[in-house]
Design an enzyme around this catalytic site. Structure first.
Site, PDB file in Angstrom:
ATOM      1  N   ARG A   1      22.268 -11.589  82.548  1.00  0.00           N
ATOM      2  CA  ARG A   1      21.703 -12.654  81.387  1.00  0.00           C
ATOM      3  C   ARG A   1      20.348 -12.252  80.345  1.00  0.00           C
ATOM      4  O   ARG A   1      19.613 -11.544  80.669  1.00  0.00           O
ATOM      5  CB  ARG A   1      22.170 -13.624  82.020  1.00  0.00           C
ATOM      6  CG  ARG A   1      21.040 -14.310  82.670  1.00  0.00           C
ATOM      7  CD  ARG A   1      21.282 -15.991  83.282  1.00  0.00           C
ATOM      8  NE  ARG A   1      20.069 -15.925  84.042  1.00  0.00           N
ATOM      9  CZ  ARG A   1      20.503 -16.689  85.645  1.00  0.00           C
ATOM     10  NH1 ARG A   1      21.775 -17.306  85.780  1.00  0.00           N
ATOM     11  NH2 ARG A   1      19.034 -17.262  86.382  1.00  0.00           N
TER      12      ARG A   1
ATOM     13  N   GLU B   1      17.735 -13.483  80.759  1.00  0.00           N
ATOM     14  CA  GLU B   1      16.253 -13.613  81.932  1.00  0.00           C
ATOM     15  C   GLU B   1      15.975 -11.950  82.174  1.00  0.00           C
ATOM     16  O   GLU B   1      14.611 -11.989  81.665  1.00  0.00           O
ATOM     17  CB  GLU B   1      17.142 -14.425  82.996  1.00  0.00           C
ATOM     18  CG  GLU B   1      15.779 -15.007  83.442  1.00  0.00           C
ATOM     19  CD  GLU B   1      16.278 -16.737  84.136  1.00  0.00           C
ATOM     20  OE1 GLU B   1      17.512 -17.130  83.922  1.00  0.00           O
ATOM     21  OE2 GLU B   1      15.231 -17.037  84.730  1.00  0.00           O
TER      22      GLU B   1
ATOM     23  N   GLU C   1      23.438 -15.719  92.678  1.00  0.00           N
ATOM     24  CA  GLU C   1      22.880 -16.577  92.028  1.00  0.00           C
ATOM     25  C   GLU C   1      23.148 -18.513  93.280  1.00  0.00           C
ATOM     26  O   GLU C   1      22.162 -19.275  93.734  1.00  0.00           O
ATOM     27  CB  GLU C   1      22.022 -16.645  91.161  1.00  0.00           C
ATOM     28  CG  GLU C   1      21.542 -18.419  90.943  1.00  0.00           C
ATOM     29  CD  GLU C   1      20.619 -17.819  89.531  1.00  0.00           C
ATOM     30  OE1 GLU C   1      21.842 -17.807  88.257  1.00  0.00           O
ATOM     31  OE2 GLU C   1      19.995 -18.623  88.793  1.00  0.00           O
TER      32      GLU C   1
ATOM     33  N   HIS D   1      21.839 -11.459  92.407  1.00  0.00           N
ATOM     34  CA  HIS D   1      20.933 -12.031  92.567  1.00  0.00           C
ATOM     35  C   HIS D   1      20.283 -11.772  93.763  1.00  0.00           C
ATOM     36  O   HIS D   1      21.066 -12.561  94.699  1.00  0.00           O
ATOM     37  CB  HIS D   1      21.315 -14.123  92.025  1.00  0.00           C
ATOM     38  CG  HIS D   1      20.147 -14.591  91.314  1.00  0.00           C
ATOM     39  ND1 HIS D   1      20.497 -14.372  89.869  1.00  0.00           N
ATOM     40  CD2 HIS D   1      19.322 -15.278  91.081  1.00  0.00           C
ATOM     41  CE1 HIS D   1      19.068 -14.824  89.393  1.00  0.00           C
ATOM     42  NE2 HIS D   1      18.196 -15.788  90.075  1.00  0.00           N
TER      43      HIS D   1
HETATM   44  C1  BGC Z   1      15.889 -17.662  87.691  1.00  0.00           C
HETATM   45  C2  BGC Z   1      15.513 -17.997  89.380  1.00  0.00           C
HETATM   46  C3  BGC Z   1      14.109 -18.589  89.848  1.00  0.00           C
HETATM   47  C4  BGC Z   1      13.897 -20.094  88.983  1.00  0.00           C
HETATM   48  C5  BGC Z   1      12.934 -20.624  89.622  1.00  0.00           C
HETATM   49  C6  BGC Z   1      15.867 -19.189  86.889  1.00  0.00           C
HETATM   50  O1  BGC Z   1      16.095 -19.238  86.548  1.00  0.00           O
HETATM   51  O2  BGC Z   1      17.143 -16.479  87.910  1.00  0.00           O
HETATM   52  O3  BGC Z   1      15.876 -17.056  90.839  1.00  0.00           O
HETATM   53  O4  BGC Z   1      13.567 -18.138  90.535  1.00  0.00           O
HETATM   54  O5  BGC Z   1      14.938 -20.079  87.762  1.00  0.00           O
HETATM   55  O6  BGC Z   1      13.570 -21.397  88.683  1.00  0.00           O
END
Ligand code: BGC
Length: 925
Positions: A498, A500, A780, A801
């Site tokens: 995604r 991120e 995740e 994840h």
């Molecule tokens: C990530 C996590 C991360 C977290 C922190 C998320 O968006 O994917 O793995 O540690 O944010 O809050």
């Protein structure tokens, strides 16, 4: 027979591009037991036979075999050496091992003469297209050796005479560029020839200037992608020549018209410039022009087609004549840092498993494995025909393409054909997280053989393997490994698909130990930890993500006001990861290198703690725990508790590290601080009746695992954890903080059976639930995909994840029982203590330590409680073999077991052992 089976430099095989003095390590093999090296003899030479050693140690009486320095060896920049070693123990002398090459990078800053150059114009700041840079050089003699050091602001592919140099991809990776920019070194002797040669680089936006972070901002590090290269040529006649990037190079737009980390790539093959990276380019242009004149003269109608195709070629080549001068850019050269290992490359190439047609009629390629990388394909089409592929992770409940969880990431690859027979392509500057590719368009027939996936990750040797009699657990282990592969692409990321894909520190912290069992992560983490230190705030706070792409962005009011750094369990990566590397590899230099960073982080917590209770701005707490309130990501365990637990744990580790490095004053000061935090934790989070104030699984797990429970309450706390588990019908409801240590907290406190039961739960929420739902990587969320086939909110639902894969270390440390000994780390002395439980008929696996392979295999015998245990301990190491509590030994295979507080323990030297025993009852506390 005694043998040296492998010699490494900085734990790497044949590293190319070492920026600092090398140190060496080797593995010994012997068919005898109890082998301890008594002396070694190391030689460094300029050729594989070490015929003229440039450095020799002579015989050195020493048991050291993994961190050996060549005192007085003064390597030269851009030079290849070979190293070999022989050893002796009390009984025999080995021969020399095969010499292993290593190549030095540029060793002194002052040697850099190159300048960053760009072909991008200021107005290209919003472009994510590629540019090409080129220069022709004439070599005036035969080349004896040549080495190039190269890097980019952005990403680069470098070519000499049309051939790509090296197998690395996505170089120079993603770092805190202005503080730390990696460059790569290549030996290029074979690519150069006397006479005319061409150097060429294609440069893309990458993490440097492409869209990154929550706000999808561009130009996070700079507005123009640029390239830097320094080529050292040594001629046979002894002369040396240095060629560098400067304003004598020329530039042009490249055929990659768009490339972004999140969004994919567009490549227009019609824009390729024939021969742009060949020395003949100028000549090719002239000769094409000449040919066309002839054709035009003689054609008069019949040869129209020939004229057209020549015109097409000429257009592509002729465009090359209007190359613009490259511009030089300033950049702090002090940030340059040699990178010799863990560079991203294509590690494997899974084929298409199946071509599906979805109920909605879409054609979809299924690679059978959720992975990170790209595809390479062969295609035939007319000029302008397009291949368009859209990548995604999972099908929806109806079996249709599901892309909502990619959020805004487009993950699309478009290739525009030039129309000249078979064309071969893979993306240059982008990667995708996917199992599936939706084929939006494809000219001609779609044949699976024409397409392969190319898995990209930082090249690290696989060091661990695990198998047991439970197929779902084996699949879980597979999934953990694949989530590691998917998220170790230059930085440890949360997810690869995604919009991120950031270096979330918490994820990297909880998964670090597991990662170290699976692959040799030393160089990977050592590089990234430099960025952790570089991106710390002036006060010592540690960013939530490293490289820190989110701080200082005024556009993000919410994050700015909440805080972009210093969350417990996330920021503690600064201490815990170096500590893990020390335990796993026994290396003190990483502790030295990170010492200030660790100390600053502990200082930050101390400064912001109120009477030893630490908490600060935005905390993620027990992130995504299932005991969260409806709709919240934040678990039920209070932040004061998780924060202070980590404050105590990191301070304890730091005090121990100070002791290891001989910094007595710090050891004392921080040891005292730790005692105070622990004391406060106990007084605050335990009631007088020994109950914890927070009745959550995670509160009990961290208190037990970090040893913060007053001894008199330990049994009670562990029993309470089991009760909390029972309350959920044996299910965990923990998030990022509690999950990694849940099984440990149970098995360490006598609840081995319960730990196995927790691991083996198959219904939601559990590790094996996802396996049963067909996962090929770790999810995740415990319920990323729900039993009815619907999904967790697309807001945040990665299927790759690694965080919950942190249970992997329990398989190695407890099921196999391969455990490091802090007093003699790196598995120089180890503890072998498998907890066999009752659920598996067997478990077996290995860990390739820096000393050699440690193997453990156990199986159940015919009778209740009978176990047979096969252990291999590498030469030059020793182990404490500890059997399960109350074990009655049937066959000790020559080992002298003694009862140590109910645990039969033997000290073993290297060799292979087969031990039979009958297990006692459980409950060892
Ligand atoms: C990530 C996590 C991360 C977290 C922190 C998320 O968006 O994917 O793995 O540690 O944010 O809050």
């Amino acid at each position: 027979m005694l043998k040296v089976s492998e010699i490494t430099v900085q734990y790497l095989d044949h590293p190319v591009g070492l920026g600092e003095r090398p140190w060496f390590g080797w593995k010994l093999e012997s068919d005898r037991r109890n082998v301890i090296q008594e002396a070694y003899c190391l030689e460094i030479g300029a050729d594989a036979a070490c015929s003229q050693p440039v450095w020799q140690s002579g015989w050195v009486e020493s048991q050291e075999s993994v961190h050996v320095e060549a005192e007085g060896f003064a390597p030269e920049s851009c030079t290849k050496y070979y190293v070999r070693v022989k050893v002796r123990d009390g009984q025999e002398e080995s021969g020399f091992c095969e010499a292993a090459p290593f190549v030095m990078a540029i060793l002194n800053q002052e040697e850099w003469q190159a300048r960053f150059i760009t072909a991008e114009r200021p107005e290209d700041k919003d472009s994510s297209g590629s540019t090409c840079l080129r220069k022709e050089i004439r070599l005036s003699g035969e080349v004896e050796s040549a080495f190039v050091c190269a890097t980019a602001l952005g990403l680069y592919h470098f070519y000499i005479n049309g051939e790509k140099i090296g197998t690395d991809e996505m170089t120079p990776g993603w770092t805190s560029y202005k503080n730390h920019l990696c460059y790569q070194t290549y030996e290029v002797t074979e690519y150069l020839k006397q006479g005319d040669n061409a150097l060429g680089a294609m440069v893309g936006a990458g993490w440097y200037k492409g869209k990154m972070g929550f706000l999808h901002l561009r130009n996070n590090y700079g507005e123009r992608a640029a390239f830097l290269m320094q080529l050292l040529i040594r001629y046979r006649d002894g002369r040396e020549e240095i060629v560098v990037t400067d304003d004598s190079w020329t530039g042009h737009d490249g055929p990659v018209t768009f490339s972004e980390i999140y969004d994919g790539e567009t490549y227009d093959a019609r824009l390729e410039i024939d021969g742009w990276n060949l020395a003949e380019m100028g000549q090719a242009v002239e000769s094409l022009a000449g040919q066309q004149e002839q054709v035009v003269e003689s054609s008069a109608g019949q040869q129209v087609q020939a004229v057209e195709s020549l015109a097409g070629q000429q257009e592509r080549a002729v465009n090359a004549s209007d190359w613009r001068p490259a511009e030089m850019l300033d950049f702090p050269m002090s940030a340059l840092c040699a990178q010799a290992g863990s560079k991203v490359s294509v590690v494997e190439t899974p084929p298409v498993k199946e071509i599906l047609t979805t109920p909605q009629g879409d054609r979809v390629l299924d690679f059978g494995q959720n992975l990170t990388g790209r595809v390479q394909f062969k295609v035939r089409g007319n000029a302008g025909d397009q291949v368009r592929l859209h990548f995604f992770e999972t099908l929806d409940a109806a079996g249709n393409v599901y892309t909502a969880n990619l959020r805004t990431a487009k993950e699309e690859v478009t290739y525009i054909c030039k129309g000249q027979g078979e064309e071969l392509y893979h993306p240059y500057f982008s990667f995708q997280g996917f199992r599936y590719a939706h084929v939006i368009s494809w000219p001609g027939e779609l044949c699976p053989e024409d397409i392969e996936a190319q898995v990209l990750h930082s090249a690290m040797k696989e060091t661990g393997d695990f198998q047991c009699s439970h197929p779902l657990v084996n699949q879980l282990h597979h999934n953990i490994r694949w989530s590691m592969k998917g998220n170790f692409l230059d930085v440890p990321t949360d997810c690869p698909q995604r919009d991120e894909r950031m270096g979330w520190t918490g994820d990297a912290q909880i998964f670090c130990r597991t990662a170290c069992y699976l692959m040799n992560t030393y160089t990977f983490f050592a590089k990234w930890l430099r960025d952790v230190a570089a991106d710390q705030t002036p006060e010592g706070g540690v960013p939530h993500v490293v490289p820190d792409i989110i701080s200082g962005k005024e556009e993000d009011d919410w994050l700015l006001s909440q805080g972009t750094h210093s969350a417990a369990a996330w920021a503690d990566v600064a201490v815990i990861n170096p500590w893990n590397l020390y335990l796993m590899y026994g290396d003190k230099t990483i502790l030295e290198e990170q010492y200030d960073s660790m100390k600053r982080w502990i200082g930050f917590m101390r400064d912001h703690a109120v009477d030893y209770i630490w908490n600060y701005k935005l905390q993620f707490g027990d992130w995504v725990a299932l005991d969260a309130e409806e709709g919240s990501y934040f678990g039920a365990t209070p932040n004061d508790l998780t924060c202070t637990a980590y404050f105590a744990h990191s301070t304890d580790l730091f005090a121990r590290i100070a002791g290891i490095l001989g910094r007595g004053e710090d050891a004392r000061e921080y040891g005292e601080l730790y005692e105070k935090i622990k004391e406060k934790f106990r007084r605050t989070f335990f009631q007088e009746d020994g109950k914890m104030t927070a009745m959550t699984q995670t509160a009990h797990i961290v208190a037990l695992y970090f040893e913060l429970v007053p001894e008199e309450y330990r049994m009670q706390t562990a029993a309470q954890l089991v009760k909390l588990l029972e309350k959920e019908q044996g299910h965990l409801v923990t998030g990022f903080v509690g999950t990694p240590y849940f099984c440990h907290a149970l098995s360490r406190n006598g609840y081995v059976k319960e730990a196995y039961e927790l691991l083996l739960k198959e219904d939601f929420p559990s590790w094996l639930y996802q396996v049963k739902m067909g996962a090929t990587t770790i999810w995740e969320h415990w319920d990323g995909l729900k039993p009815d086939g619907t999904m967790w909110s697309p807001d945040m639902n990665s299927f790759n994840h690694y965080a919950y894969g942190a249970v992997g270390e329990w398989l190695y440390r407890v099921v196999l029982g391969i455990e490091a000994d802090e007093r003699d780390p790196g598995y120089h002395h180890m503890i072998i203590s498998p907890q066999t439980g009752d659920a598996f008929a067997f478990a077996k696996g290995h860990y390739d330590s820096v000393y050699g392979t440690i193997k453990v295999h156990w199986e159940k015998g015919q009778q209740e409680g009978e176990r047979r245990l096969y252990i291999t301990i590498p030469a030059n190491t020793t182990a404490d073999i500890r059997l399960e509590s109350g074990a009655v030994i049937a066959d000790a295979d020559g080992l002298a077991f003694v009862d140590q507080a109910g645990v039969m323990t033997a000290v073993a030297g290297s060799g292979t052992y087969e031990i039979s025993y009958r297990k006692g009852g459980e409950q060892s506390c």
